[in-house]
Design a protein around this motif. Structure first.
Motif, mmCIF file in Angstrom:
data_model
loop_
_atom_site.group_PDB
_atom_site.id
_atom_site.type_symbol
_atom_site.label_atom_id
_atom_site.label_comp_id
_atom_site.label_asym_id
_atom_site.label_seq_id
_atom_site.Cartn_x
_atom_site.Cartn_y
_atom_site.Cartn_z
ATOM 1 N N VAL A 146 34.425 41.199 27.728
ATOM 2 C CA VAL A 146 33.644 40.450 28.728
ATOM 3 C C VAL A 146 34.563 39.780 29.757
ATOM 4 O O VAL A 146 34.308 39.831 30.968
ATOM 5 N N GLY A 147 35.666 39.178 29.274
ATOM 6 C CA GLY A 147 36.593 38.488 30.180
ATOM 7 C C GLY A 147 37.130 39.424 31.256
ATOM 8 O O GLY A 147 37.240 39.048 32.439
ATOM 9 N N THR A 148 37.462 40.643 30.865
ATOM 10 C CA THR A 148 37.976 41.621 31.829
ATOM 11 C C THR A 148 36.906 41.921 32.879
ATOM 12 O O THR A 148 37.192 42.028 34.082
ATOM 13 N N GLY A 149 35.645 42.012 32.416
ATOM 14 C CA GLY A 149 34.538 42.253 33.349
ATOM 15 C C GLY A 149 34.359 41.084 34.307
ATOM 16 O O GLY A 149 34.124 41.276 35.504
ATOM 17 N N VAL A 150 34.495 39.859 33.786
ATOM 18 C CA VAL A 150 34.346 38.660 34.632
ATOM 19 C C VAL A 150 35.428 38.672 35.726
ATOM 20 O O VAL A 150 35.137 38.470 36.917
ATOM 21 N N ALA A 151 36.682 38.927 35.308
ATOM 22 C CA ALA A 151 37.792 38.953 36.284
ATOM 23 C C ALA A 151 37.543 40.032 37.331
ATOM 24 O O ALA A 151 37.769 39.824 38.532
ATOM 25 N N SER A 152 37.038 41.170 36.880
ATOM 26 C CA SER A 152 36.799 42.280 37.798
ATOM 27 C C SER A 152 35.700 41.921 38.812
ATOM 28 O O SER A 152 35.857 42.151 40.017
ATOM 29 N N ILE A 153 34.601 41.329 38.347
ATOM 30 C CA ILE A 153 33.508 40.995 39.281
ATOM 31 C C ILE A 153 33.961 39.908 40.262
ATOM 32 O O ILE A 153 33.686 39.994 41.466
ATOM 33 N N ILE A 154 34.676 38.915 39.762
ATOM 34 C CA ILE A 154 35.128 37.848 40.679
ATOM 35 C C ILE A 154 36.039 38.442 41.758
ATOM 36 O O ILE A 154 35.975 38.053 42.935
ATOM 37 N N THR A 155 36.862 39.401 41.379
ATOM 38 C CA THR A 155 37.758 40.015 42.372
ATOM 39 C C THR A 155 36.983 40.934 43.311
ATOM 40 O O THR A 155 37.050 40.812 44.538
ATOM 41 N N ARG A 156 36.196 41.835 42.721
ATOM 42 C CA ARG A 156 35.547 42.876 43.540
ATOM 43 C C ARG A 156 34.374 42.350 44.367
ATOM 44 O O ARG A 156 34.084 42.866 45.437
ATOM 45 N N HIS A 157 33.671 41.324 43.880
ATOM 46 C CA HIS A 157 32.494 40.823 44.606
ATOM 47 C C HIS A 157 32.784 39.495 45.318
ATOM 48 O O HIS A 157 31.875 38.727 45.585
ATOM 49 N N GLN A 158 34.069 39.252 45.600
ATOM 50 C CA GLN A 158 34.470 37.973 46.191
ATOM 51 C C GLN A 158 33.669 37.661 47.470
ATOM 52 O O GLN A 158 33.225 36.526 47.681
ATOM 53 N N LYS A 159 33.480 38.694 48.322
ATOM 54 C CA LYS A 159 32.784 38.470 49.600
ATOM 55 C C LYS A 159 31.342 37.980 49.358
ATOM 56 O O LYS A 159 30.882 37.011 49.957
ATOM 57 N N GLU A 160 30.652 38.675 48.439
ATOM 58 C CA GLU A 160 29.256 38.303 48.141
ATOM 59 C C GLU A 160 29.195 36.906 47.514
ATOM 60 O O GLU A 160 28.300 36.111 47.811
ATOM 61 N N LEU A 161 30.153 36.609 46.641
ATOM 62 C CA LEU A 161 30.162 35.294 45.982
ATOM 63 C C LEU A 161 30.386 34.194 47.017
ATOM 64 O O LEU A 161 29.677 33.186 47.048
ATOM 65 N N GLN A 162 31.366 34.420 47.889
ATOM 66 C CA GLN A 162 31.665 33.419 48.938
ATOM 67 C C GLN A 162 30.460 33.181 49.825
ATOM 68 O O GLN A 162 30.159 32.056 50.217
ATOM 69 N N HIS A 163 29.750 34.288 50.146
ATOM 70 C CA HIS A 163 28.587 34.161 51.016
ATOM 71 C C HIS A 163 27.546 33.222 50.376
ATOM 72 O O HIS A 163 26.905 32.418 51.058
ATOM 73 N N GLN A 164 27.407 33.340 49.050
ATOM 74 C CA GLN A 164 26.379 32.536 48.377
ATOM 75 C C GLN A 164 26.785 31.088 48.180
ATOM 76 O O GLN A 164 25.953 30.189 48.231
ATOM 77 N N VAL A 165 28.082 30.855 47.934
ATOM 78 C CA VAL A 165 28.460 29.491 47.572
ATOM 79 C C VAL A 165 29.303 28.796 48.651
ATOM 80 O O VAL A 165 29.614 27.613 48.531
ATOM 81 N N GLY A 166 29.644 29.551 49.675
ATOM 82 C CA GLY A 166 30.290 28.931 50.839
ATOM 83 C C GLY A 166 31.782 28.663 50.683
ATOM 84 O O GLY A 166 32.379 27.988 51.529
ATOM 85 N N CYS A 167 32.386 29.143 49.602
ATOM 86 C CA CYS A 167 33.830 28.963 49.442
ATOM 87 C C CYS A 167 34.365 30.038 48.494
ATOM 88 O O CYS A 167 33.580 30.655 47.757
ATOM 89 N N PRO A 168 35.667 30.274 48.511
ATOM 90 C CA PRO A 168 36.212 31.292 47.594
ATOM 91 C C PRO A 168 36.126 30.845 46.134
ATOM 92 O O PRO A 168 36.037 29.650 45.843
ATOM 93 N N VAL A 169 36.138 31.809 45.236
ATOM 94 C CA VAL A 169 36.170 31.549 43.786
ATOM 95 C C VAL A 169 37.490 32.103 43.277
ATOM 96 O O VAL A 169 37.817 33.253 43.537
ATOM 97 N N GLU A 170 38.202 31.257 42.523
ATOM 98 C CA GLU A 170 39.546 31.676 42.128
ATOM 99 C C GLU A 170 39.750 31.456 40.623
ATOM 100 O O GLU A 170 39.422 30.380 40.106
ATOM 101 N N ILE A 171 40.263 32.478 39.934
ATOM 102 C CA ILE A 171 40.609 32.260 38.520
ATOM 103 C C ILE A 171 41.999 31.641 38.504
ATOM 104 O O ILE A 171 42.957 32.229 39.010
ATOM 105 N N LYS A 172 42.088 30.424 37.929
ATOM 106 C CA LYS A 172 43.384 29.727 37.998
ATOM 107 C C LYS A 172 44.218 29.987 36.753
ATOM 108 O O LYS A 172 45.445 30.132 36.836
#
Ligand SMILES: NC(=O)C1=CN([C@@H]2O[C@H](COP(=O)(O)OP(=O)(O)OC[C@H]3O[C@@H](n4cnc5c(N)ncnc54)[C@H](OP(=O)(O)O)[C@@H]3O)[C@@H](O)[C@H]2O)C=CC1
Ligand SMILES: N[C@@H](CC=O)C(=O)O
Ligand code: NA
Length: 431
Positions: free
Chosen positions: A15-41
């Motif tokens: 699941v973790g690998t899938g989460v990292a993949s979606i956050i990376t690949r869907h970054q544009k869509e995520l940013q559009h919805q929440v108004g800022c980048p999402v970053e795994i720290k």
């Protein structure tokens, strides 16, 4: 650009690998919805040296949980590690450090969900767990938002991908139980120890979570009666098919006149029932509400990306709440007292397979006992057992109470002409 929301990821497995993949690949869509980048720290793993198929920036990996839980910059902890007691402590630490939590962990939520949710509210933090039930199907949201105006009376579902995969392949391809279980493990559906899948415990945890939310009552794992699929035989699957049924591991949460029953067990469904056509690792949840009537939700219940979709969608909800300043405001304590049904208040049809002596009088001895218990037959089949002076009798009963059926089953075992009670299953979804 606004500062990024920072995520601490606990676990980088299926699941973790899938989460990292979606956050990376869907970054544009995520940013559009929440108004800022999402970053795994930071990412907590057990072994940094492990060779990972999808290589992740090594610099982010750590084997020290405190490095993630106490990192002041991290806003949200995404827990996809699994485990119960240790993980609970980690999440309590995260919440007390004012970090929101998203988890896919049904083991944890079914046991300590109430305490974790209470703690989240205390710290004005969010705690979402959509992935914990039926993977990628947005079922918890549907109960808490989409159907929130209704009174739910029944939840019936296929909520374990591994067992549905096994039963599908055994029924349709005649594959052996052990071979298919191995495939389910390789495909990443099964838990690291698949006992919880095949013995029904994973589904029971999910049903406890669904019943708690659906009935707004504190249903715990201990309230769920559980039976797994490990003793389902090929012979039972063949008889089921012959009689027009499909065998599924079904979770049922039922509320009648304020009383609740929750169970998980291998169950026969008529082939035309909508849950009969849910195959492989797919899940489906049927919900009946007093006002809405029947609804059904279908989708992938396990696997890397489907499950990660639910996790990241929860993350989006947390980030939207952050923008609105309403974190920690969506948790509702159950409003109803939990009243459980007794065995004489739980009704079902039943399938029974008996091995009997193939001689005159056998049939009348059996029908006499059924008559004594006032249990009537809906279907009946008798076949000789090759090479032996035995026959198999298969009965599908009309509806009766669990108490009556248990009593009948016990007495059947003692009838002289009955060699053995080979198996019995609930039959649901008939008229
Ligand atoms: N797989 C699925 O389809 C679904 C899983 N879930 C739930 O999601 C969670 C994760 O499942 P899944 O991804 O399959 O599990 P995996 O076993 O594939 O991954 C677990 C991850 O957690 C890390 N980990 C485990 N224990 C520790 C520890 N003590 N300290 C540090 N790191 C640790 C592992 O590290 P390392 O990589 O170093 O081994 C690994 O990265 C579970 O709660 C599961 O029930 C929910 C829905 C579907
Ligand atoms: N092992 C589980 C994974 C998802 O919860 C399953 O098979 O459904
Ligand atoms: Na879900």
């Amino acid at each position: 650009m606004e500062e990024s929301v920072k995520v601490g990821l606990l676990g980088l497995g299926t699941v973790g690998t899938g989460v990292a993949s979606i956050i990376t690949r869907h970054q544009k869509e995520l940013q559009h919805q929440v108004g800022c980048p999402v970053e795994i720290k930071k990412v907590l793993v057990r072994n940094k040296q492990k060779l990972r198929e999808n290589s992740f920036q090594d610099a982010l990996l750590t084997e020290d949980p405190q490095e993630v839980l106490n990192d002041e910059e991290i806003d949200v902890i995404v827990e996809v590690i699994g485990g119960v007691e240790q993980t609970k402590e980690w999440l309590l630490t995260a919440l007390s450090n004012h970090k929101h939590v998203v988890t896919a962990n049904k083991d944890l939520m079914a046991i300590h969900g109430a305490e974790l949710l209470k703690t989240a509210v205390e710290y004005n933090c969010d705690l979402y767990y959509e992935a914990s039930v039926a993977g990628g199907i947005p079922i918890l949201r549907s109960l808490s938002d989409g159907l929130s105006a209704d009174r739910i009376t029944k939840i019936m579902g296929i909520v374990n991908g591994t067992t549905n995969y096994i039963l599908t392949k055994m029924s349709t391809k005649g594959s052996s139980y052990d071979d298919v279980l191995k495939q389910a493990q390789e495909l990443g559906f099964a838990e690291s120890d698949p006992t919880a899948d095949v013995e029904g415990l994973d589904a029971a945890r999910k049903m406890a979570i669904l019943a708690t939310l659906g009935f707004s009552a504190p249903v715990s794992l201990a309230d769920v009666s559980v039976e797994g699929i490990s003793s389902v035989s090929d012979v039972d699957l063949q008889y089921a098919e012959r009689l027009g049924y499909t065998m599924k591991l079904i979770g049922i949460a039922d509320r009648t006149k304020g009383k609740i029953d929750v169970s998980v067990r291998p169950t026969l469904l008529p082939n035309e029932h909508p849950l009969s056509s849910v195959h492989n690792e797919y899940n489906a949840v049927y919900i009946h509400g007093e006002a809405v009537g029947e609804t059904m939700f279908y989708g992938p219940g396990a696997g890397s990306l489907p499950t990660a979709t639910a996790v990241v969608s929860d993350l989006v909800t947390v980030m939207k709440n952050m923008r609105l300043g309403v974190n920690g405001k969506s948790v509702l304590a159950p409003m109803n007292e939990k009243k459980l049904k007794s065995a004489d208040e739980i009704d079902s049809q039943y399938f029974i397979r008996l091995r009997v002596l193939d001689q005159t009088g056998t049939f009348s001895a059996i029908t006499a006992l059924f008559a004594e218990f006032d249990v009537s037959f809906e279907k009946l089949l008798q076949l000789p057992v090759e090479g032996e002076e035995l026959a198999e009798i298969i009965v599908v009963t009309h509806k009766t109470s669990k108490k009556t059926f248990d009593g009948l089953l016990e007495r059947l075992g003692n009838v002289e002409v009955v060699e053995s009670v080979e198996s019995s299953y609930c039959v649901e979804g008939g008229n």
